[in-house]
Write a protein that holds these residues in place. Structure first.
Motif, PDB file in Angstrom:
ATOM      1  N   GLN A 118     -38.114 -72.849  28.918  1.00  0.00           N
ATOM      2  CA  GLN A 118     -37.078 -71.770  29.391  1.00  0.00           C
ATOM      3  C   GLN A 118     -36.987 -70.865  28.208  1.00  0.00           C
ATOM      4  O   GLN A 118     -36.120 -71.349  27.379  1.00  0.00           O
ATOM      5  CB  GLN A 118     -36.294 -72.835  29.713  1.00  0.00           C
ATOM      6  CG  GLN A 118     -34.890 -71.776  30.108  1.00  0.00           C
ATOM      7  CD  GLN A 118     -35.283 -70.599  31.097  1.00  0.00           C
ATOM      8  OE1 GLN A 118     -35.577 -69.670  30.530  1.00  0.00           O
ATOM      9  NE2 GLN A 118     -34.974 -70.813  32.360  1.00  0.00           N
ATOM     10  N   PRO A 119     -37.602 -69.657  28.256  1.00  0.00           N
ATOM     11  CA  PRO A 119     -37.176 -68.819  27.307  1.00  0.00           C
ATOM     12  C   PRO A 119     -36.166 -67.956  27.314  1.00  0.00           C
ATOM     13  O   PRO A 119     -35.636 -67.319  26.227  1.00  0.00           O
ATOM     14  CB  PRO A 119     -38.601 -67.965  27.118  1.00  0.00           C
ATOM     15  CG  PRO A 119     -38.961 -67.998  28.547  1.00  0.00           C
ATOM     16  CD  PRO A 119     -38.331 -69.145  29.256  1.00  0.00           C
ATOM     17  N   ASN A 120     -35.315 -68.235  28.269  1.00  0.00           N
ATOM     18  CA  ASN A 120     -34.386 -66.881  28.819  1.00  0.00           C
ATOM     19  C   ASN A 120     -32.692 -67.482  28.369  1.00  0.00           C
ATOM     20  O   ASN A 120     -31.994 -66.675  28.758  1.00  0.00           O
ATOM     21  CB  ASN A 120     -34.378 -66.708  30.129  1.00  0.00           C
ATOM     22  CG  ASN A 120     -35.852 -66.360  30.565  1.00  0.00           C
ATOM     23  OD1 ASN A 120     -36.447 -65.595  29.723  1.00  0.00           O
ATOM     24  ND2 ASN A 120     -36.373 -66.629  31.531  1.00  0.00           N
ATOM     25  N   PHE A 121     -32.654 -68.408  27.490  1.00  0.00           N
ATOM     26  CA  PHE A 121     -31.228 -68.758  27.195  1.00  0.00           C
ATOM     27  C   PHE A 121     -30.407 -67.905  26.650  1.00  0.00           C
ATOM     28  O   PHE A 121     -29.288 -67.557  26.632  1.00  0.00           O
ATOM     29  CB  PHE A 121     -31.222 -70.022  26.619  1.00  0.00           C
ATOM     30  CG  PHE A 121     -31.600 -71.250  27.253  1.00  0.00           C
ATOM     31  CD1 PHE A 121     -30.886 -71.752  28.403  1.00  0.00           C
ATOM     32  CD2 PHE A 121     -32.662 -72.274  27.052  1.00  0.00           C
ATOM     33  CE1 PHE A 121     -31.120 -72.878  29.325  1.00  0.00           C
ATOM     34  CE2 PHE A 121     -32.871 -73.293  27.719  1.00  0.00           C
ATOM     35  CZ  PHE A 121     -32.068 -73.699  28.973  1.00  0.00           C
ATOM     36  N   PHE A 122     -31.072 -67.032  25.566  1.00  0.00           N
ATOM     37  CA  PHE A 122     -30.300 -66.497  24.527  1.00  0.00           C
ATOM     38  C   PHE A 122     -30.957 -64.940  24.637  1.00  0.00           C
ATOM     39  O   PHE A 122     -30.494 -63.910  24.182  1.00  0.00           O
ATOM     40  CB  PHE A 122     -30.570 -66.916  23.224  1.00  0.00           C
ATOM     41  CG  PHE A 122     -29.837 -68.244  23.200  1.00  0.00           C
ATOM     42  CD1 PHE A 122     -28.650 -68.374  23.056  1.00  0.00           C
ATOM     43  CD2 PHE A 122     -30.725 -69.156  22.865  1.00  0.00           C
ATOM     44  CE1 PHE A 122     -28.231 -69.509  23.142  1.00  0.00           C
ATOM     45  CE2 PHE A 122     -30.239 -70.558  22.853  1.00  0.00           C
ATOM     46  CZ  PHE A 122     -28.786 -70.758  22.782  1.00  0.00           C
ATOM     47  N   ILE A 123     -32.343 -64.691  25.216  1.00  0.00           N
ATOM     48  CA  ILE A 123     -32.548 -63.065  25.000  1.00  0.00           C
ATOM     49  C   ILE A 123     -31.819 -62.099  25.924  1.00  0.00           C
ATOM     50  O   ILE A 123     -31.701 -61.132  25.471  1.00  0.00           O
ATOM     51  CB  ILE A 123     -34.175 -63.299  25.387  1.00  0.00           C
ATOM     52  CG1 ILE A 123     -34.324 -63.567  26.732  1.00  0.00           C
ATOM     53  CG2 ILE A 123     -35.048 -64.088  24.293  1.00  0.00           C
ATOM     54  CD1 ILE A 123     -35.731 -63.117  27.438  1.00  0.00           C
ATOM     55  N   SER A 124     -31.306 -62.564  26.873  1.00  0.00           N
ATOM     56  CA  SER A 124     -30.810 -61.550  27.809  1.00  0.00           C
ATOM     57  C   SER A 124     -29.455 -60.737  27.246  1.00  0.00           C
ATOM     58  O   SER A 124     -29.040 -59.718  27.634  1.00  0.00           O
ATOM     59  CB  SER A 124     -30.295 -62.289  28.994  1.00  0.00           C
ATOM     60  OG  SER A 124     -29.423 -63.057  29.084  1.00  0.00           O
ATOM     61  N   THR A 125     -29.014 -61.515  25.953  1.00  0.00           N
ATOM     62  CA  THR A 125     -27.728 -60.673  25.338  1.00  0.00           C
ATOM     63  C   THR A 125     -28.172 -59.420  24.682  1.00  0.00           C
ATOM     64  O   THR A 125     -27.090 -58.476  24.927  1.00  0.00           O
ATOM     65  CB  THR A 125     -26.945 -61.644  24.443  1.00  0.00           C
ATOM     66  OG1 THR A 125     -27.978 -62.153  23.575  1.00  0.00           O
ATOM     67  CG2 THR A 125     -26.510 -63.032  25.137  1.00  0.00           C
ATOM     68  N   ASN A 126     -29.182 -59.222  24.036  1.00  0.00           N
ATOM     69  CA  ASN A 126     -29.490 -58.069  23.326  1.00  0.00           C
ATOM     70  C   ASN A 126     -30.411 -57.214  24.113  1.00  0.00           C
ATOM     71  O   ASN A 126     -30.782 -56.011  23.532  1.00  0.00           O
ATOM     72  CB  ASN A 126     -29.970 -58.309  22.058  1.00  0.00           C
ATOM     73  CG  ASN A 126     -28.912 -59.227  21.300  1.00  0.00           C
ATOM     74  OD1 ASN A 126     -27.641 -59.053  21.304  1.00  0.00           O
ATOM     75  ND2 ASN A 126     -29.448 -60.147  20.300  1.00  0.00           N
ATOM     76  N   VAL A 127     -31.199 -57.520  25.058  1.00  0.00           N
ATOM     77  CA  VAL A 127     -32.234 -56.703  25.664  1.00  0.00           C
ATOM     78  C   VAL A 127     -32.133 -56.667  27.163  1.00  0.00           C
ATOM     79  O   VAL A 127     -31.592 -57.431  27.872  1.00  0.00           O
ATOM     80  CB  VAL A 127     -33.645 -57.204  25.067  1.00  0.00           C
ATOM     81  CG1 VAL A 127     -33.917 -57.452  23.827  1.00  0.00           C
ATOM     82  CG2 VAL A 127     -33.863 -58.828  25.735  1.00  0.00           C
ATOM     83  N   ASN A 128     -32.980 -55.616  27.712  1.00  0.00           N
ATOM     84  CA  ASN A 128     -33.234 -55.531  29.068  1.00  0.00           C
ATOM     85  C   ASN A 128     -34.444 -56.439  29.438  1.00  0.00           C
ATOM     86  O   ASN A 128     -35.530 -56.294  29.153  1.00  0.00           O
ATOM     87  CB  ASN A 128     -33.709 -54.004  29.534  1.00  0.00           C
ATOM     88  CG  ASN A 128     -32.500 -53.367  29.248  1.00  0.00           C
ATOM     89  OD1 ASN A 128     -31.388 -53.489  29.450  1.00  0.00           O
ATOM     90  ND2 ASN A 128     -32.815 -52.061  28.564  1.00  0.00           N
ATOM     91  N   VAL A 129     -34.035 -57.425  30.383  1.00  0.00           N
ATOM     92  CA  VAL A 129     -34.967 -58.566  30.750  1.00  0.00           C
ATOM     93  C   VAL A 129     -35.663 -58.365  32.074  1.00  0.00           C
ATOM     94  O   VAL A 129     -34.966 -57.944  33.087  1.00  0.00           O
ATOM     95  CB  VAL A 129     -34.572 -59.915  30.920  1.00  0.00           C
ATOM     96  CG1 VAL A 129     -35.676 -60.888  31.095  1.00  0.00           C
ATOM     97  CG2 VAL A 129     -33.848 -60.309  29.217  1.00  0.00           C
ATOM     98  N   PHE A 130     -36.942 -58.262  32.087  1.00  0.00           N
ATOM     99  CA  PHE A 130     -37.678 -57.845  33.336  1.00  0.00           C
ATOM    100  C   PHE A 130     -38.493 -59.174  33.680  1.00  0.00           C
ATOM    101  O   PHE A 130     -38.808 -59.891  32.719  1.00  0.00           O
ATOM    102  CB  PHE A 130     -38.541 -56.639  33.316  1.00  0.00           C
ATOM    103  CG  PHE A 130     -37.935 -55.483  32.975  1.00  0.00           C
ATOM    104  CD1 PHE A 130     -37.617 -54.516  34.081  1.00  0.00           C
ATOM    105  CD2 PHE A 130     -37.646 -55.130  31.884  1.00  0.00           C
ATOM    106  CE1 PHE A 130     -37.046 -53.450  33.939  1.00  0.00           C
ATOM    107  CE2 PHE A 130     -37.027 -53.921  31.656  1.00  0.00           C
ATOM    108  CZ  PHE A 130     -36.584 -52.942  32.868  1.00  0.00           C
TER     109      PHE A 130
END
Length: 183
Positions: free
Chosen positions: A61-73
């Protein structure tokens, strides 16, 4: 380095069985570590637009922390290819993958990074997926950063026999390391 002696179908079966043996706790704790490394790496590379995925079958599950700084598609299976959409609303799509069912679609050229799952990787960045070729088609001709995420045991010490349409990754991030791929 030796090329894997079995065909991709056999390697796919073995790798999927290996990952199925992982406990939910193993997957969760290592996913936290990998996601944190990934978020820091994206911040270091100043990435703002990233394509990720929703995991199935004990994938990271890669999405725990990435959505705080970037636009996630996220990817959405559309006929024989993947589309890219940004949404907070998901529903199960083909192969039981959570996909955006409404939202804003974007073009591949706007994406700076693709986060890619796999059943197995080699150190050159070649991967074994589920065999449909969706990610290879999506990554074809893209200049974006290509990052594979997986558990360290998924990185193999042999070369996966690549086909002409296979696309190599730039990096692989596991709970133990960030591997710059050799081509």
């Amino acid at each position: 380095m030796e090329v894997y002696k079995y065909n991709k179908k056999e390697l796919r079966r073995k790798a999927l069985n290996e990952r199925r043996l992982c406990s939910k706790k193993f997957v969760f704790l290592r996913s936290l570590s990998i996601s944190r490394k990934l978020a820091n790496f994206l911040k270091l590379k100043n990435v703002k637009n990233v394509v990720s995925y929703n995991p199935i079958n004990n994938e990271v599950q890669p999405n725990f922390f990435i959505s705080t700084n970037v636009n996630v598609f996220f990817t959405k299976i559309n006929v024989e290819s993947l589309r890219i959409a940004q949404s907070k609303n998901f529903k199960k799509g083909k192969f039981s993958v959570l996909e955006p069912f409404c939202g804003t679609y974007t073009f591949k050229k706007q994406i700076e990074c693709f986060i890619v799952p796999a059943l197995a990787f080699d150190k050159r960045g070649y991967r074994i997926g589920y065999g449909m070729g969706f990610y290879d088609k999506l990554l074809q001709n893209s200049k974006a950063l290509k990052i594979g995420v997986g558990f360290d045991f998924q990185v193999k010490d042999f070369n996966i026999k690549e086909d002409k349409f296979d696309v190599s990754l730039d990096y692989i991030i596991t709970e133990k390391r960030i591997l710059k791929c050799r081509r």
